[in-house]
Design an enzyme around this catalytic site. Structure first.
Site, PDB file in Angstrom:
ATOM      1  N   TYR A   1      18.506  -2.030  10.113  1.00  0.00           N
ATOM      2  CA  TYR A   1      17.083  -1.707  10.030  1.00  0.00           C
ATOM      3  C   TYR A   1      16.720  -0.819  11.221  1.00  0.00           C
ATOM      4  O   TYR A   1      17.549  -0.073  11.706  1.00  0.00           O
ATOM      5  CB  TYR A   1      16.230  -2.982   9.934  1.00  0.00           C
ATOM      6  CG  TYR A   1      14.943  -2.696   9.190  1.00  0.00           C
ATOM      7  CD1 TYR A   1      14.979  -2.319   7.854  1.00  0.00           C
ATOM      8  CD2 TYR A   1      13.719  -2.725   9.827  1.00  0.00           C
ATOM      9  CE1 TYR A   1      13.827  -1.976   7.166  1.00  0.00           C
ATOM     10  CE2 TYR A   1      12.554  -2.398   9.146  1.00  0.00           C
ATOM     11  CZ  TYR A   1      12.616  -2.029   7.821  1.00  0.00           C
ATOM     12  OH  TYR A   1      11.468  -1.693   7.147  1.00  0.00           O
TER      13      TYR A   1
ATOM     14  N   ARG B   1       5.655   6.923   3.271  1.00  0.00           N
ATOM     15  CA  ARG B   1       5.403   6.696   4.701  1.00  0.00           C
ATOM     16  C   ARG B   1       6.534   5.837   5.271  1.00  0.00           C
ATOM     17  O   ARG B   1       6.354   4.664   5.574  1.00  0.00           O
ATOM     18  CB  ARG B   1       4.054   6.001   4.908  1.00  0.00           C
ATOM     19  CG  ARG B   1       3.549   6.060   6.343  1.00  0.00           C
ATOM     20  CD  ARG B   1       2.728   4.848   6.709  1.00  0.00           C
ATOM     21  NE  ARG B   1       3.477   3.615   6.637  1.00  0.00           N
ATOM     22  CZ  ARG B   1       4.190   3.108   7.645  1.00  0.00           C
ATOM     23  NH1 ARG B   1       4.296   3.730   8.787  1.00  0.00           N
ATOM     24  NH2 ARG B   1       4.844   1.955   7.499  1.00  0.00           N
TER      25      ARG B   1
ATOM     26  N   LYS C   1      15.480  -4.214   3.878  1.00  0.00           N
ATOM     27  CA  LYS C   1      14.604  -5.390   3.927  1.00  0.00           C
ATOM     28  C   LYS C   1      15.213  -6.568   3.168  1.00  0.00           C
ATOM     29  O   LYS C   1      15.171  -7.718   3.627  1.00  0.00           O
ATOM     30  CB  LYS C   1      13.224  -5.043   3.352  1.00  0.00           C
ATOM     31  CG  LYS C   1      12.313  -4.308   4.330  1.00  0.00           C
ATOM     32  CD  LYS C   1      11.802  -5.247   5.420  1.00  0.00           C
ATOM     33  CE  LYS C   1      10.957  -4.553   6.468  1.00  0.00           C
ATOM     34  NZ  LYS C   1       9.604  -4.235   6.038  1.00  0.00           N
TER      35      LYS C   1
ATOM     36  N   GLU D   1       6.221  -1.728   0.104  1.00  0.00           N
ATOM     37  CA  GLU D   1       6.849  -1.296   1.347  1.00  0.00           C
ATOM     38  C   GLU D   1       6.687   0.211   1.562  1.00  0.00           C
ATOM     39  O   GLU D   1       7.032   1.026   0.701  1.00  0.00           O
ATOM     40  CB  GLU D   1       8.345  -1.638   1.296  1.00  0.00           C
ATOM     41  CG  GLU D   1       9.085  -1.403   2.584  1.00  0.00           C
ATOM     42  CD  GLU D   1       8.682  -2.379   3.679  1.00  0.00           C
ATOM     43  OE1 GLU D   1       8.729  -1.977   4.850  1.00  0.00           O
ATOM     44  OE2 GLU D   1       8.322  -3.528   3.375  1.00  0.00           O
ATOM     45  N   ASP D   2       6.154   0.586   2.710  1.00  0.00           N
ATOM     46  CA  ASP D   2       6.075   1.980   3.157  1.00  0.00           C
ATOM     47  C   ASP D   2       5.323   2.899   2.196  1.00  0.00           C
ATOM     48  O   ASP D   2       5.742   4.027   1.933  1.00  0.00           O
ATOM     49  CB  ASP D   2       7.477   2.529   3.445  1.00  0.00           C
ATOM     50  CG  ASP D   2       8.009   2.008   4.782  1.00  0.00           C
ATOM     51  OD1 ASP D   2       7.220   1.431   5.545  1.00  0.00           O
ATOM     52  OD2 ASP D   2       9.201   2.167   5.049  1.00  0.00           O
TER      53      ASP D   2
ATOM     54  N   ASP E   1       4.208  -5.631   3.426  1.00  0.00           N
ATOM     55  CA  ASP E   1       4.732  -6.004   4.733  1.00  0.00           C
ATOM     56  C   ASP E   1       4.174  -5.136   5.848  1.00  0.00           C
ATOM     57  O   ASP E   1       3.923  -5.613   6.949  1.00  0.00           O
ATOM     58  CB  ASP E   1       6.261  -5.937   4.720  1.00  0.00           C
ATOM     59  CG  ASP E   1       6.859  -6.455   6.014  1.00  0.00           C
ATOM     60  OD1 ASP E   1       6.438  -7.534   6.469  1.00  0.00           O
ATOM     61  OD2 ASP E   1       7.722  -5.779   6.588  1.00  0.00           O
ATOM     62  N   ASP E   2       3.969  -3.848   5.582  1.00  0.00           N
ATOM     63  CA  ASP E   2       3.434  -2.955   6.614  1.00  0.00           C
ATOM     64  C   ASP E   2       2.015  -3.337   7.007  1.00  0.00           C
ATOM     65  O   ASP E   2       1.610  -3.168   8.151  1.00  0.00           O
ATOM     66  CB  ASP E   2       3.445  -1.505   6.125  1.00  0.00           C
ATOM     67  CG  ASP E   2       4.826  -1.065   5.685  1.00  0.00           C
ATOM     68  OD1 ASP E   2       5.743  -1.131   6.508  1.00  0.00           O
ATOM     69  OD2 ASP E   2       4.983  -0.676   4.522  1.00  0.00           O
TER      70      ASP E   2
ATOM     71  N   ASN F   1       7.242   2.740  15.369  1.00  0.00           N
ATOM     72  CA  ASN F   1       8.678   2.920  15.174  1.00  0.00           C
ATOM     73  C   ASN F   1       8.958   4.337  14.709  1.00  0.00           C
ATOM     74  O   ASN F   1       8.095   4.965  14.095  1.00  0.00           O
ATOM     75  CB  ASN F   1       9.187   1.944  14.093  1.00  0.00           C
ATOM     76  CG  ASN F   1       9.215   0.519  14.584  1.00  0.00           C
ATOM     77  OD1 ASN F   1       9.632   0.250  15.691  1.00  0.00           O
ATOM     78  ND2 ASN F   1       8.782  -0.400  13.737  1.00  0.00           N
TER      79      ASN F   1
END
Length: 570
Positions: A110, A163, A181, A252-253, A275-276, A425
Site C-alpha cells: 500500500y 482521485r 485494500k 474507494e478513491d 474509506d477516504d 499521501n
C-alpha cells in the site's frame, strides 16, 4: 454470520478440506495450491507425483524463502511486482507472508509504493484480477460480476480511479488500490479472500499521458460524467444487490464531489462506506481522542482547524462534530471551535461560493470575525491559525508545504502541546515533515502523518511518529459489518471504531509521542473494532442482536489465519 461455501468453509476454519481438483489444475489454483508444501500423501491422492520437487516444505520455510527473494530486490516497485506475482500464484502463502511481516510490507503493498504501481500499472500488470466494468457494460453488470471466480462475495472494494491517493486521475491503474485494500483486509483481520472482489469502474480518463500511451490497458475515452456516469453507478449498485444481496461495498478513491454524493445516495440503500471519507475520519478521530487522553484534555474543550475541504476533510469534520457533541459541546461548528479551511481561506457562512457539503461545516462569520479571523479570500494559514487559536491542526490538502513555519509556530503559540497531523499521501505530499514541525514547536508538538515517517530526534529525545493509517480502522469496520450482517454502516458505527482505536493506544506509545498503535498489533486492533462496530449495529437495530459472548466468538471465527490444512480427495 452464515458459513462460507465448501471447501472454503473448512479451509477458513482450519479444518481438513475435501477437494475435487487434482494435478496441474490444483497446482494452478491460487486459493488451494500449497506449492512445495503438499504432503507425500496428498501428492499421491491428487495426482501430483512428478509435478513437484522431492522436498516437502513447511509454510514457515516457504515464508523464509519468499522473504529472501524479496530482499534481493532493491526497488520498492520490483518488490511490489514480486508480491503481486506471489498473490497470483499462492494466496495462502502471500497472506501468511504479509500477516507476519506487516510492518515491513505495508509500505510495499500500500502507500507509498502502491501509488507508483498505479502510475505504471499498464506496464507492470502481469495477471488481471477482479471485475472491470466500462460504460459499455451497464446492462450486463450482474453477468460480469458472476463471471468472477467466487460464488459468495461479501465485500467489494470499488473505485472509479479519479482521485488515486494524492496523484489524481490514473485511469485503469487505480485498480491497484482495491487490490491492495483487500489484501490488507485479509492480512489485518482475516476476511477470507474468497469472499472479496476488487472492482474498477473504468469510465475512461482525462489523463493525457495515459491516453497517449499506446500500451494503456484501460477504456480509452474521456472520463464519463453527468447522467450517464450516475446511471452506471446505479446499475453497479443494483447489479451487486442482485448477484450478492447484503454484500458490503467500500467506495474507494472517488473524487470529492462524486465521493460524497455517492456515499450519501447509497449509504442507507445498501451496506456501504467510503474509506477516504469515513475511514479517514474514524482514524483521525481515534488519534485525536488518544491524544486527548494522554494530555488530560477534553475533546469538547478543543479548538480544531481542518485544512483541506475535499472528501477527507469533510468526512473528518462530520465525525469530529459528532464526537465533540457527544462529549458535551453544544455545536462546535456554530461556536467556531471546529473550523474548515479551503483554497480560498476560512469556510464561513457569509461566503457565496460554498457547495452543500462545505456549507454544512461553515462557521458563522460573526463568530470567526469576533476572534479576528480574516474573512476575505487569500488569507494565509498562519493568520487564520493565529486568530482561531486551535490546539489541533489536520491537513488533507494533497499539497506539500501547506503547513508553513509561520503557521506551525502560530500553533505553538496557541497551545502548549499542539497536535499536528499532516495527512496527505504519499510521503512527498505531506503538508510538513515531522522533523520541521518538532523543530518549529521546540519539540512540544505531537505529530502523526498519513505516510510512514521514521522517528525524529529533537532535544535529545526520540519522538515516535504515529501513522494515521486507515488500515487501523477499515478492516475492523468491514469485518464487524459482515459478521453482524448489518443493513448499513452508520456514523455511530464509525465513532465506535474511533473510540475503540483510541482505547488501544498504549501509554508507552503515547509517552513516546505516537497516538496510534504499532502495526504489529493490527489483528488485535481489527478484532476489537469489529466487535465494537457489530455491537453498535445491533444496538441501533441495523443488525440482528446476539449476546456478547457469541458475538466475540463469531468475530474470532471469521478471522482466518493463513495456513495450509490437510486435503482429502472428493
Amino acid at each position: 454470520m452464515r458459513p462460507l461455501t465448501p471447501p472454503y468453509d473448512a479451509i477458513a476454519a482450519g479444518r481438513p478440506a475435501t477437494i475435487d481438483l487434482g494435478g496441474t489444475t490444483l497446482l494452478a489454483n491460487r486459493l488451494l495450491t500449497k506449492d512445495f508444501a503438499f504432503s507425500e500423501e496428498e501428492r499421491g491422492a491428487f495426482e501430483l507425483r512428478g509435478l513437484l520437487p522431492d522436498r516437502v516444505m513447511t509454510i514457515d520455510e516457504q515464508v523464509s524463502l519468499e522473504l529472501e527473494r524479496l530482499h534481493r530486490k532493491d526497488d520498492p516497485l520490483e518488490r511490489y511486482i514480486g508480491l503481486a506475482a506471489l498473490q497470483d500464484r499462492n494466496a495462502t502463502l502471500f497472506y501468511r507472508l504479509l500477516a507476519e511481516n506487516l510492518e515491513e510490507l505495508l509500505p510495499i503493498v500500500y502507500t507509498p509504493t502502491v501509488g507508483r504501481a498505479c502510475q505504471e500499472f499498464s506496464h507492470v500488470l502481469r495477471r488481471t484480477r477482479g471485475a472491470w466494468i466500462t460504460p459499455h457494460d451497464r446492462d450486463r453488470i450482474p453477468e460480469i460480476l458472476r463471471n468472477g471466480p467466487y460464488e459468495d462475495v461479501r465485500l467489494i472494494v470499488v473505485t472509479d480511479n479519479e482521485r488515486i491517493l494524492g496523484l489524481g486521475d490514473l485511469g485503469a491503474g487505480g485498480m491497484a488500490i482495491p487490490i491492495g485494500k483487500l489484501a490488507l483486509y485479509t492480512a489485518a483481520c482475516g476476511i477470507y479472500p474468497g469472499v472479496t472482489l476488487p472492482v474498477s469502474l473504468d469510465v475512461g480518463t482525462d489523463n493525457p499521458e495515459l491516453l497517449d500511451d499506446p500500451l494503456y490497458i484501460g477504456h480509452r475515452a474521456p472520463r464519463l460524467r453527468g447522467a450517464e456516469y450516475d446511471a452506471l453507478v446505479d446499475a453497479f449498485v443494483d447489479g451487486v444487490a442482485e448477484a450478492w444481496p447484503g454484500c458490503l461495498i467500500q467506495w474507494e478513491d472517488f473524487k470529492h464531489y462524486n465521493a460524497l454524493r455517492i456515499l450519501d445516495r447509497y449509504r442507507d440503500r445498501v451496506p456501504s462506506f467510503n474509506d477516504d471519507v469515513q475511514g479517514t475520519a474514524a482514524v483521525v478521530v481515534g488519534g485525536v481522542l488518544a491524544a486527548m487522553r494522554h494530555l488530560g484534555r477534553r475533546l469538547s474543550d478543543e479548538r480544531i482547524l481542518l485544512v483541506g475541504a475535499g472528501a477527507a476533510g469533510i468526512g473528518i469534520g462530520r465525525l469530529l462534530r459528532m464526537a465533540m457533541i457527544e462529549d458535551g459541546h453544544p455545536d462546535p461548528v456554530r461556536s467556531g471551535a471546529l473550523a474548515l479551511v479551503d483554497s480560498r481561506g476560512l469556510v464561513h457562512d457569509a461566503r457565496t461560493d460554498l457547495d452543500a457539503t462545505k456549507r454544512s461545516l461553515a462557521v458563522p462569520a460573526a463568530a470567526a470575525g469576533a476572534r479576528g479571523a480574516p474573512l476575505d479570500a487569500g488569507a494565509s494559514l498562519a493568520t487564520i491559525v493565529a486568530a482561531m487559536g486551535p490546539g489541533v491542526l489536520v491537513g488533507t490538502t494533497g499539497i506539500a508545504g501547506t503547513f508553513s513555519e509561520a503557521a506551525v509556530r502560530a500553533m505553538a503559540d496557541a497551545s502548549a502541546r499542539p497536535l499536528i497531523l499532516p495527512l496527505s499521501n504519499p510521503t512527498n505530499l505531506a503538508e510538513a515533515e515531522p522533523e520541521a514541525i518538532l523543530r518549529w514547536t521546540d519539540g512540544r508538538a505531537i505529530v502523526a502523518t498519513g505516510s510512514p515517517f521514521p522517528p525524529v530526534v529533537h532535544g535529545g529525545r526520540v519522538h515516535a511518529i504515529g501513522q494515521a493509517n486507515n488500515v487501523f480502522v477499515f478492516p475492523g469496520i468491514g469485518l464487524g459489518t459482515i459478521v453482524a450482517e448489518a443493513r448499513r454502516v452508520t456514523d455511530a458505527m464509525l465513532l465506535a471504531a474511533a473510540r475503540t482505536l483510541a482505547s488501544l493506544v498504549s501509554d508507552a506509545r503515547l509517552d513516546a509521542g505516537a497516538i496510534y498503535p504499532e502495526i504489529a498489533g493490527l489483528r488485535e486492533v481489527s478484532r476489537a473494532i469489529a466487535v465494537a462496530v457489530a455491537r453498535e449495529a445491533m444496538r441501533s437495530g441495523d443488525a440482528a442482536e446476539v449476546d456478547a459472548e457469541r458475538l466475540e466468538a463469531d468475530v474470532v471465527s471469521a478471522m482466518w489465519w493463513p495456513d495450509y490444512v490437510p486435503y482429502r480427495p472428493a
